[in-house]
Write a protein that holds these residues in place. Sequence first.
Motif, mmCIF file in Angstrom:
data_model
loop_
_atom_site.group_PDB
_atom_site.id
_atom_site.type_symbol
_atom_site.label_atom_id
_atom_site.label_comp_id
_atom_site.label_asym_id
_atom_site.label_seq_id
_atom_site.Cartn_x
_atom_site.Cartn_y
_atom_site.Cartn_z
ATOM 1 N N THR A 1 0.956 -1.038 0.016
ATOM 2 C CA THR A 1 0.131 -0.134 -0.004
ATOM 3 C C THR A 1 0.917 1.200 0.001
ATOM 4 O O THR A 1 2.133 1.222 0.146
ATOM 5 C CB THR A 1 -0.835 0.039 1.344
ATOM 6 O OG1 THR A 1 0.141 0.095 2.449
ATOM 7 C CG2 THR A 1 -1.739 -1.186 1.394
ATOM 8 N N LEU A 2 0.396 2.450 -0.063
ATOM 9 C CA LEU A 2 1.167 3.590 -0.260
ATOM 10 C C LEU A 2 1.780 3.775 1.275
ATOM 11 O O LEU A 2 2.874 4.064 1.278
ATOM 12 C CB LEU A 2 -0.002 4.968 -0.429
ATOM 13 C CG LEU A 2 0.969 6.322 -0.284
ATOM 14 C CD1 LEU A 2 1.892 6.212 -1.085
ATOM 15 C CD2 LEU A 2 -0.054 7.278 -0.470
ATOM 16 N N THR A 3 1.212 3.330 2.271
ATOM 17 C CA THR A 3 1.575 3.442 3.678
ATOM 18 C C THR A 3 2.807 2.582 3.836
ATOM 19 O O THR A 3 4.009 2.911 4.336
ATOM 20 C CB THR A 3 0.593 3.265 4.755
ATOM 21 O OG1 THR A 3 -0.472 4.221 4.551
ATOM 22 C CG2 THR A 3 1.192 3.373 6.178
ATOM 23 N N TYR B 1 7.800 4.209 -3.788
ATOM 24 C CA TYR B 1 6.877 5.033 -2.895
ATOM 25 C C TYR B 1 6.622 6.293 -3.551
ATOM 26 O O TYR B 1 5.333 6.779 -3.660
ATOM 27 C CB TYR B 1 7.655 5.434 -1.580
ATOM 28 C CG TYR B 1 7.160 6.582 -0.992
ATOM 29 C CD1 TYR B 1 6.125 6.873 -0.454
ATOM 30 C CD2 TYR B 1 8.294 7.698 -0.725
ATOM 31 C CE1 TYR B 1 5.515 8.036 0.290
ATOM 32 C CE2 TYR B 1 7.644 9.019 0.033
ATOM 33 C CZ TYR B 1 6.512 9.030 0.294
ATOM 34 O OH TYR B 1 6.089 10.057 0.775
ATOM 35 N N GLU C 1 6.497 6.956 -6.821
ATOM 36 C CA GLU C 1 5.706 6.774 -7.935
ATOM 37 C C GLU C 1 4.275 6.689 -7.398
ATOM 38 O O GLU C 1 3.192 6.883 -8.168
ATOM 39 C CB GLU C 1 6.162 5.454 -8.745
ATOM 40 C CG GLU C 1 7.634 6.029 -9.608
ATOM 41 C CD GLU C 1 8.038 4.666 -10.279
ATOM 42 O OE1 GLU C 1 7.416 3.709 -10.128
ATOM 43 O OE2 GLU C 1 9.039 5.109 -11.088
ATOM 44 N N ARG C 2 4.139 5.700 -6.408
ATOM 45 C CA ARG C 2 2.728 5.440 -5.949
ATOM 46 C C ARG C 2 2.114 6.594 -5.155
ATOM 47 O O ARG C 2 0.893 6.719 -5.418
ATOM 48 C CB ARG C 2 2.822 4.414 -5.011
ATOM 49 C CG ARG C 2 1.297 3.877 -4.202
ATOM 50 C CD ARG C 2 0.656 2.810 -5.109
ATOM 51 N NE ARG C 2 1.169 1.705 -5.304
ATOM 52 C CZ ARG C 2 1.190 0.692 -4.422
ATOM 53 N NH1 ARG C 2 0.386 0.761 -3.639
ATOM 54 N NH2 ARG C 2 1.842 -0.388 -4.877
ATOM 55 N N LEU C 3 2.778 7.398 -4.645
ATOM 56 C CA LEU C 3 2.266 8.717 -4.207
ATOM 57 C C LEU C 3 1.719 9.524 -5.283
ATOM 58 O O LEU C 3 0.464 10.112 -5.187
ATOM 59 C CB LEU C 3 3.333 9.496 -3.457
ATOM 60 C CG LEU C 3 2.735 11.007 -3.063
ATOM 61 C CD1 LEU C 3 1.932 10.569 -1.864
ATOM 62 C CD2 LEU C 3 4.117 11.703 -2.343
ATOM 63 N N THR D 1 0.622 8.662 -8.339
ATOM 64 C CA THR D 1 -0.301 7.755 -9.233
ATOM 65 C C THR D 1 -1.655 7.992 -8.497
ATOM 66 O O THR D 1 -2.811 8.139 -8.870
ATOM 67 C CB THR D 1 0.109 6.423 -9.080
ATOM 68 O OG1 THR D 1 1.304 6.167 -10.056
ATOM 69 C CG2 THR D 1 -0.932 5.759 -9.776
ATOM 70 N N GLU D 2 -1.558 7.868 -6.859
ATOM 71 C CA GLU D 2 -2.616 7.649 -6.170
ATOM 72 C C GLU D 2 -3.282 9.203 -5.826
ATOM 73 O O GLU D 2 -4.457 9.482 -5.411
ATOM 74 C CB GLU D 2 -2.648 6.819 -4.936
ATOM 75 C CG GLU D 2 -2.180 5.475 -5.353
ATOM 76 C CD GLU D 2 -2.468 4.589 -4.039
ATOM 77 O OE1 GLU D 2 -2.343 5.207 -2.982
ATOM 78 O OE2 GLU D 2 -1.944 3.327 -4.246
ATOM 79 N N HIS D 3 -2.449 10.112 -5.588
ATOM 80 C CA HIS D 3 -2.775 11.445 -5.099
ATOM 81 C C HIS D 3 -2.264 12.564 -5.828
ATOM 82 O O HIS D 3 -2.754 13.884 -5.514
ATOM 83 C CB HIS D 3 -2.222 11.637 -3.591
ATOM 84 C CG HIS D 3 -2.674 10.641 -2.594
ATOM 85 N ND1 HIS D 3 -4.070 10.862 -2.158
ATOM 86 C CD2 HIS D 3 -2.432 9.486 -2.342
ATOM 87 C CE1 HIS D 3 -4.057 9.881 -1.252
ATOM 88 N NE2 HIS D 3 -3.150 9.115 -1.345
ATOM 89 N N GLY E 1 -5.824 5.920 4.498
ATOM 90 C CA GLY E 1 -5.064 6.347 3.187
ATOM 91 C C GLY E 1 -5.108 7.926 2.943
ATOM 92 O O GLY E 1 -4.693 7.999 1.431
ATOM 93 N N HIS E 2 -5.685 8.687 3.687
ATOM 94 C CA HIS E 2 -5.651 10.186 3.081
ATOM 95 C C HIS E 2 -4.481 10.707 3.732
ATOM 96 O O HIS E 2 -3.732 10.453 4.601
ATOM 97 C CB HIS E 2 -6.840 10.883 3.955
ATOM 98 C CG HIS E 2 -8.191 10.190 3.453
ATOM 99 N ND1 HIS E 2 -9.314 10.214 4.766
ATOM 100 C CD2 HIS E 2 -8.646 9.875 2.591
ATOM 101 C CE1 HIS E 2 -10.309 9.558 4.040
ATOM 102 N NE2 HIS E 2 -9.938 9.532 2.819
#
Length: 356
Positions: free
Chosen positions: A173-175, A246, A248-250, A252-254, A273-274
Amino acid sequence: MTTEVELPAPIRAERLALVERWAERHGVDAARRLAKAEDLADAVAAEITPDNTVDTYNKSWRVWARFCAVTGLPEREGSRGSLVAFVTWMLREGQQNGKGYAPSSASTHLAAVVVGLRQRGVGVSGDDQAEARQALEGLAIKLLQEGERRGRGKAVGATVDGLRALVRSCPDTLTGLRDKALVLTGFHYACRSQDPAGLLAGDITLQPRGLAVAVLTGKTKHSVRTAKIPYADDPELCPVRAYIAYRERLLTEHGQRWADPSTPAFVGIDRWGHITGGMVPDSVTRAVKRISTRASLPIGWTGHSLRIGLASVARRKGRDAIAIADQGGWARHSRSMLGYMQRDDGWDDNASAGLA
């Protein structure tokens, strides 16, 4: 940008008397210029004093105020007897719960109180301070002789095996990716908790051989540095790959706004996940503890474990002490760094091994 500092009344009176002596010696105009120079020196001193140092001074002064209230001694007096009584009281009953402080904590409070007294215009002689410190050291030895050990002791240092367990416990997950990047990069530049909390996205740059991390939150001229973190041979433990994944995921998601160099490098993430903004030193410390618990490490890591780990693991791997100091932001031949180059059980690198 320096600003004018409000001085305590005793110091203002002392400064006024000094200006009057300057006027007699050098004339009124020169006295005014010297007074302005003193004001500038006060402002610079206030500006360069780290916030955590100011917090320590304030906390220690509150301990001193409690001591004076209990004993009936005046706060604005730093006599030999007062200081010796202070350290004795701290070791016996000084904490809010009535228990004694650990000697290391008492030593910190003593040093900070002496500074606080002098800031308030109270003279504290070096001999009186030295006698109080000698009393503290003697009483601490007695505690050891009686089998009483106080305080948490040294934090456990991060290890390669511990890092591997931690990485494997992080969810996809992002976390989880942030946790992995936080610990792996933090280990490789021997971070303090405030370091990753103070990093902006623009402070970490990807270069052909790895990451360059501009650490600007250091407490000394040595700790403000650009640490270089190379790619690791083991992809599972590679801090560079972990940080890239990390980020790249940040994005992509936000969203791409987190690519702005002025945004936090490591973001806070709530249970849903906020994004909550940038991490702060306390949240970094809590994250390291939580991550080590999730990994079921035998002894939980603290916010300082990554810093200790770099020094001790690098030394075991035969790295040069100067290279370790430069990477971790220590002064070369720093006593604290040498202390971090600890041995887990005292058997490895034992001075008596193989002598007979």
